[in-house]
Design a protein around this motif. Structure first.
Motif, PDB file in Angstrom:
ATOM      1  N   LEU A 112      -4.587  11.067   0.702  1.00 34.72           N
ATOM      2  CA  LEU A 112      -5.448  10.021   0.122  1.00 34.72           C
ATOM      3  C   LEU A 112      -5.443   8.716   1.055  1.00 34.72           C
ATOM      4  N   GLY A 113      -4.787   8.680   1.979  1.00 33.79           N
ATOM      5  CA  GLY A 113      -4.601   7.557   2.900  1.00 33.79           C
ATOM      6  C   GLY A 113      -3.696   6.405   2.335  1.00 33.79           C
TER       7      GLY A 113
ATOM      8  N   ARG B 246       2.505  13.631  -3.989  1.00 31.76           N
ATOM      9  CA  ARG B 246       3.673  13.076  -3.112  1.00 31.76           C
ATOM     10  C   ARG B 246       3.472  11.762  -2.474  1.00 31.76           C
ATOM     11  N   VAL B 247       4.465  10.875  -2.560  1.00 29.78           N
ATOM     12  CA  VAL B 247       4.260   9.806  -1.508  1.00 29.78           C
ATOM     13  C   VAL B 247       4.831  10.027  -0.240  1.00 29.78           C
ATOM     14  N   ILE B 248       4.055   9.588   0.736  1.00 27.19           N
ATOM     15  CA  ILE B 248       4.578  10.092   2.298  1.00 27.19           C
ATOM     16  C   ILE B 248       5.183   8.626   2.770  1.00 27.19           C
ATOM     17  N   GLU B 249       4.692   7.351   2.339  1.00 22.46           N
ATOM     18  CA  GLU B 249       5.290   6.363   2.753  1.00 22.46           C
ATOM     19  C   GLU B 249       4.776   5.168   2.168  1.00 22.46           C
ATOM     20  N   ARG B 250       5.192   4.070   2.317  1.00 27.29           N
ATOM     21  CA  ARG B 250       4.689   2.653   1.744  1.00 27.29           C
ATOM     22  C   ARG B 250       4.738   1.680   2.872  1.00 27.29           C
ATOM     23  N   ARG B 251       3.918   0.620   2.868  1.00 31.87           N
ATOM     24  CA  ARG B 251       3.661  -0.493   3.653  1.00 31.87           C
ATOM     25  C   ARG B 251       3.259  -1.834   3.103  1.00 31.87           C
TER      26      ARG B 251
ATOM     27  N   GLN C  36      -3.406   3.136   0.131  1.00 34.49           N
ATOM     28  CA  GLN C  36      -4.197   2.741  -0.820  1.00 34.49           C
ATOM     29  C   GLN C  36      -3.374   1.486  -1.577  1.00 34.49           C
ATOM     30  N   PRO C  37      -4.151   0.362  -1.779  1.00 34.34           N
ATOM     31  CA  PRO C  37      -3.283  -0.780  -2.680  1.00 34.34           C
ATOM     32  C   PRO C  37      -3.217  -0.250  -4.275  1.00 34.34           C
ATOM     33  N   SER C  38      -2.280  -0.798  -4.839  1.00 37.58           N
ATOM     34  CA  SER C  38      -2.161  -0.570  -6.419  1.00 37.58           C
ATOM     35  C   SER C  38      -3.352  -0.933  -7.078  1.00 37.58           C
ATOM     36  N   GLY C  39      -3.633   0.038  -8.079  1.00 40.34           N
ATOM     37  CA  GLY C  39      -4.928  -0.141  -9.007  1.00 40.34           C
ATOM     38  C   GLY C  39      -6.203   0.597  -8.386  1.00 40.34           C
ATOM     39  N   VAL C  40      -6.177   1.240  -7.453  1.00 38.53           N
ATOM     40  CA  VAL C  40      -7.281   1.929  -6.961  1.00 38.53           C
ATOM     41  C   VAL C  40      -7.495   3.260  -7.968  1.00 38.53           C
ATOM     42  N   PHE C  41      -6.386   3.697  -8.074  1.00 37.51           N
ATOM     43  CA  PHE C  41      -6.389   5.055  -8.848  1.00 37.51           C
ATOM     44  C   PHE C  41      -6.249   4.868 -10.297  1.00 37.51           C
ATOM     45  N   ALA C  42      -6.679   5.799 -11.000  1.00 39.02           N
ATOM     46  CA  ALA C  42      -6.866   5.898 -12.666  1.00 39.02           C
ATOM     47  C   ALA C  42      -5.184   5.439 -12.939  1.00 39.02           C
ATOM     48  N   PRO C  43      -4.805   4.807 -14.339  1.00 36.26           N
ATOM     49  CA  PRO C  43      -3.910   4.281 -14.555  1.00 36.26           C
ATOM     50  C   PRO C  43      -2.697   5.438 -14.707  1.00 36.26           C
ATOM     51  N   GLU C  44      -3.070   6.687 -15.009  1.00 39.08           N
ATOM     52  CA  GLU C  44      -2.307   7.622 -15.499  1.00 39.08           C
ATOM     53  C   GLU C  44      -1.831   8.286 -14.032  1.00 39.08           C
ATOM     54  N   PHE C  45      -2.642   8.135 -12.866  1.00 39.86           N
ATOM     55  CA  PHE C  45      -2.200   8.727 -11.716  1.00 39.86           C
ATOM     56  C   PHE C  45      -1.324   7.698 -10.876  1.00 39.86           C
ATOM     57  N   GLN C  46      -1.636   6.297 -11.055  1.00 33.83           N
ATOM     58  CA  GLN C  46      -1.025   5.246 -10.501  1.00 33.83           C
ATOM     59  C   GLN C  46       0.335   4.987 -10.972  1.00 33.83           C
ATOM     60  N   VAL C  47       0.517   5.131 -12.032  1.00 33.82           N
ATOM     61  CA  VAL C  47       2.134   4.838 -12.613  1.00 33.82           C
ATOM     62  C   VAL C  47       2.999   6.106 -12.096  1.00 33.82           C
ATOM     63  N   ARG C  48       2.211   7.311 -11.980  1.00 34.93           N
ATOM     64  CA  ARG C  48       3.289   8.405 -11.512  1.00 34.93           C
ATOM     65  C   ARG C  48       3.620   8.033 -10.056  1.00 34.93           C
TER      66      ARG C  48
ATOM     67  N   GLU D  91       0.876  -1.042  -0.028  1.00 37.70           N
ATOM     68  CA  GLU D  91       0.126   0.037   0.025  1.00 37.70           C
ATOM     69  C   GLU D  91       1.028   1.189  -0.040  1.00 37.70           C
ATOM     70  N   THR D  92       0.202   2.192  -0.592  1.00 39.72           N
ATOM     71  CA  THR D  92       1.177   3.368  -0.759  1.00 39.72           C
ATOM     72  C   THR D  92       0.212   4.722   0.025  1.00 39.72           C
ATOM     73  N   HIS D  93       0.803   5.477   0.736  1.00 40.74           N
ATOM     74  CA  HIS D  93       0.187   6.439   1.424  1.00 40.74           C
ATOM     75  C   HIS D  93       0.612   7.711   0.534  1.00 40.74           C
ATOM     76  N   ALA D  94      -0.105   8.604  -0.284  1.00 43.64           N
ATOM     77  CA  ALA D  94       0.327   9.490  -0.816  1.00 43.64           C
ATOM     78  C   ALA D  94      -0.959  10.982  -0.720  1.00 43.64           C
ATOM     79  N   GLN D  95      -0.381  11.885  -1.136  1.00 51.84           N
ATOM     80  CA  GLN D  95      -1.348  13.266  -1.101  1.00 51.84           C
ATOM     81  C   GLN D  95      -1.086  13.866  -2.426  1.00 51.84           C
ATOM     82  N   HIS D  96      -2.068  14.585  -2.539  1.00 52.46           N
ATOM     83  CA  HIS D  96      -2.033  15.369  -4.016  1.00 52.46           C
ATOM     84  C   HIS D  96      -2.815  16.582  -4.129  1.00 52.46           C
ATOM     85  N   ILE D  97      -2.664  17.379  -5.210  1.00 53.94           N
ATOM     86  CA  ILE D  97      -3.536  18.481  -5.478  1.00 53.94           C
ATOM     87  C   ILE D  97      -4.061  18.266  -6.922  1.00 53.94           C
TER      88      ILE D  97
END
Length: 452
Positions: A352-353, A390-395, A355-367, A296-302
């Motif tokens: 964004l809390g 920005r990626v905050i952390e992964r677990r 989230q596992p891979s695949g939750v976001f749109a592909p263009e967002f996920q790959v970034r 899972e990836t913890h990210a934030q965005h604008i």
């Protein structure tokens, strides 16, 4: 005023009309020829629908074919026929109910369903149709059966499945009954803070407080073995509390239920029993179901969206400006609260809390997949608009217990749905108007089937 004929009667009426014309033609040739046997006839009326002899013959042939394909010798026809007829009646009742509810499956949707069926079997639609014909079945009739199946699934989903609820208590009860898999083995460490038999409430409270204090130290990084040697009242205290490998079926139920929810390396909460307070650490698991994990990836965005008052170029310019301000030292969270167009994350500063891979749109996920923790992306575009992320952390999160609960929820839901469906179908059958026009012996066989 002309009599209105229900649409569903038209195919049957056309068949009877064709038969009548054939009979009239034969009669006009001359009386030397005997009148031909009727080619089709109504055998059951179901509410305002009909079942014809040809429907029963086709269904009977398909049932026999399917039984043989499974290596089963079909029973005698007079045994199988009433069962097949009852299935036809129940099918008619359900499809009528679906039509009354306004559910329709047009040819376009039916073609999509058939295409999916063919694809699941590694065939094209043409190959699927050819396979059906090779098995001695009429493909057009099979198409209509598939339409009926979809109708029945839809009405069942609406009137039965939608009423089924599965509570957390249902799941807990099932999992407790299952316990741990008999072939699973657990390597455990253990600390016991004992309480003498007949101890006062105050003594139990003191023991609990001592156990909670040890648990706090363990979670802050204290070595489990050393803590057990120094504090445990258990028989394996001098072994660092090591219980070795234990089969799930041989563990006390309290321990078995607890370790089933732990991942290797995790420590339990304080467990209360009559003899005192226990702390368990799951070291390893072997045998039984494989434990499942998810990254899972913890990210934030604008997010900046083009709109009626903001052109695409203006959105791109704004996101570029925000990026430069963040690089210059401004806070992404504060800027997200002020500028972001994502209603789901705006008030939390773009968070964004996990989230596992695949939750976001592909263009967002790959970034975000390409970013390291703490790294900020350059502005990029997705179907939703322009982003900075920005990626905050992964677990790595253990999802074994979650999956077990999901599997239990599914199993309970299917069981409850099956029970509700049987009740619902019996009610529909009892309320339906069913009139037989079968010969006496076949009618008796059908009645016998209904009483079973």
């Amino acid at each position: 005023m002309p009599t209105l004929i229900p649409t569903r009667f038209i195919p049957a009426m056309l068949r009877r009309l064709s038969i009548a014309l054939l009979l009239a033609s034969a009669a006009s040739i001359g009386s030397a020829f005997a009148a031909p046997e009727p080619l089709d006839r109504i055998i059951v009326t179901v509410n305002d629908g009909l079942i014809l002899q040809s429907d029963l013959d086709q269904a009977l042939h398909e049932a026999q074919t399917q039984l043989r394909a499974r290596g089963i010798n079909p029973p005698p026809t007079d045994v199988l026929r009433p069962q097949v007829l009852e299935r036809l009646i129940l099918t008619r009742i359900q499809t009528q109910r679906a039509q009354q509810a306004g559910i329709r499956i047009d040819d376009r949707e039916l073609n999509e369903v058939i295409a999916n069926l063919a694809r699941q079997n590694g065939m094209t639609q043409a190959e699927f149709a050819e396979n059906v014909r090779r098995d001695g079945m009429d493909f057009l009739a099979v198409r209509e059966q598939i339409r009926e199946e979809v109708l029945m699934q839809r009405i069942r989903s609406r009137e039965v499945d939608s009423r089924v609820t599965v509570t957390d208590q249902d799941i807990d009860t099932l999992l407790a009954a299952q316990g741990t898999a008999p072939d699973s083995e657990f390597h455990l460490q253990h600390i016991l803070i004992s309480v003498p038999e007949g101890a006062s409430a105050s003594a139990r409270d003191q023991a609990r407080a001592r156990a909670e204090g040890l648990l706090q130290k363990l979670r802050e990084g204290a070595d489990f073995a050393q803590t057990a040697i120094a504090n445990s009242d258990g028989q394996q205290a001098l072994d660092g509390g090591d219980l070795g490998w234990r089969k799930g079926e041989n563990l006390p139920s309290l321990f078995a239920q607890t370790v089933a929810k732990l991942a290797p390396g995790q420590i339990s909460d304080v467990l209360e029993a009559s003899g005192g307070f226990h702390i368990l650490k799951l070291v390893e698991v072997r045998g039984g179901p494989e434990r499942k994990t998810v990254e899972e990836t913890h990210a934030q965005h604008i997010l900046i969206k083009p709109s009626i008052v903001r052109s695409e170029d203006q959105a791109r310019a704004l996101i570029r400006d925000l990026y430069n301000r963040i690089v210059a030292g401004e806070d992404l969270e504060a800027l997200a609260k002020e500028y972001s167009d994502d209603p789901g994350s705006k008030m939390s500063g773009g968070d964004l809390g996990f989230q596992p891979s695949g939750v976001f749109a592909p263009e967002f996920q790959v970034r975000i997949d390409a970013l390291k923790p703490g790294e900020l992306s350059t502005p990029f575009h997705s179907p939703f608009g322009w982003h900075i992320a920005r990626v905050i952390e992964r677990r790595t999160r253990d999802t074994t217990d979650e999956q077990r609960r999901n599997q239990a929820r599914q199993a309970i839901g299917q069981r409850k749905s099956g029970e509700e469906f049987e009740i619902w179908l019996r009610r529909l059958r009892s309320e339906a108007y069913v009139e037989y026009t079968l010969p006496a012996d076949a009618k008796a066989a059908a009645d016998k089937s209904l009483m079973q």
